[in-house]
Design an enzyme around this catalytic site. Structure first.
Site, PDB file in Angstrom:
ATOM      1  CG  ASP A 167      -1.010   1.427  -4.456  1.00 26.67           C
ATOM      2  OD1 ASP A 167      -0.249   0.837  -3.913  1.00 26.67           O
ATOM      3  OD2 ASP A 167      -2.222   1.728  -4.172  1.00 26.67           O
TER       4      ASP A 167
ATOM      5  CD  GLU B 241       3.858  -1.740  -5.188  1.00 21.99           C
ATOM      6  OE1 GLU B 241       4.509  -2.385  -4.353  1.00 21.99           O
ATOM      7  OE2 GLU B 241       2.614  -1.729  -5.298  1.00 21.99           O
TER       8      GLU B 241
ATOM      9  CG  ASP C 138       4.007  -5.959  -5.135  1.00 19.06           C
ATOM     10  OD1 ASP C 138       4.536  -5.454  -4.239  1.00 19.06           O
ATOM     11  OD2 ASP C 138       3.465  -7.413  -4.953  1.00 19.06           O
TER      12      ASP C 138
ATOM     13  CD  GLU D  11      -1.203  -1.284  -6.668  1.00 17.67           C
ATOM     14  OE1 GLU D  11      -1.014  -1.790  -5.529  1.00 17.67           O
ATOM     15  OE2 GLU D  11      -2.162  -0.767  -7.024  1.00 17.67           O
TER      16      GLU D  11
END
Length: 239
Positions: A125, A128, A56, A52
């Site tokens: 999450d 990502e 991101d 994650e």
């Protein structure tokens, strides 16, 4: 979930995403919540928090690169607003729901029982983390094509309307710069709950003075709520 069933599910998801992994363990890791890993500690199972973190950054770069080239005459502020609109938690969760990502998550019993499969913070999450796994598996260009395929419609709409989802942090920052030239800071004052189900309490400080509080299952969510409370106190319309 039994191994054979899990493998079938991963094959089905790859076909639906039109993205075939060379290393299927990356995909499985991206969809493994920390709550599930904690319940299976003896297996040394890897959960998706590191992916994650990586995803991101990859997501932000993929969108930034695309809108920088697509809108060559837009100033930095407009580009920032478009990006913030399409990569915020609410927008990512909606995309995750469209591709039914929640159906493939491995969740602990507590998260499963409390609706974690449909919770925005967990879905955002996981998306990502999926992007992070794709990046490790095939590199930036392949994952960017996937990201833009998912988000292109939202990017175009955001460029026309300015906002699909209200990014209260960006809105507050712009308001302060325009009206007060003050500084904004977000401070965690409390964390509660186990690692797989943390809840965050955030203070929004303007020039070191408390102006708002926010509560959420992620720091992002709590910060957005704190920023929204500040805007309400300032009399800024929610539009």
């Amino acid at each position: 979930m039994k191994k054979n069933n899990r493998e079938k599910a991963m094959c089905q998801l790859q076909n639906e995403l039109n993205f075939i992994f060379k290393d299927i363990t990356l995909l499985n890791g991206a969809l493994t919540h920390s709550s599930y890993a904690n319940e299976h500690r003896k297996t040394n199972m890897i959960h998706n928090e590191r992916l994650e973190f990586l995803g991101d950054s990859v997501l932000n770069l993929a969108v930034s690169d695309y809108i920088y080239k697509k809108y060559p005459y837009y100033p930095e502020g407009n580009l920032t607003k478009i990006r913030a609109t399409v990569v915020c938690e609410s927008a990512l969760a909606l995309i995750a729901k469209k591709i039914k990502l929640g159906d493939y998550l491995l969740l602990g019993k507590g998260e499963e029982a409390t609706g974690g499969r449909n919770r925005d913070s967990i879905l955002a999450d996981a998306l990502e983390a999926l992007i992070g796994a794709m990046y490790l598996d095939k590199g930036f260009r392949d994952v960017q094509r996937f990201v833009i395929r998912l988000l292109e419609k939202e990017i175009i709409e955001a460029s026309k309307k300015g906002e699909l989802f209200i990014d209260y942090k960006t809105k507050l920052q712009e308001t302060l710069q325009r009206n007060r030239k003050a500084s904004i800071e977000y401070k965690i004052v409390k964390e509660e709950g186990p690692d797989h189900d943390k809840k965050f309490h955030i203070l929004a400080l303007i020039d070191k003075e408390e102006f708002g509080r926010g509560y959420g299952r992620s720091k992002k969510e709590a910060e957005q709520r704190a920023a929204k409370e500040v805007l309400i106190r300032m009399g800024v319309k929610d539009e």
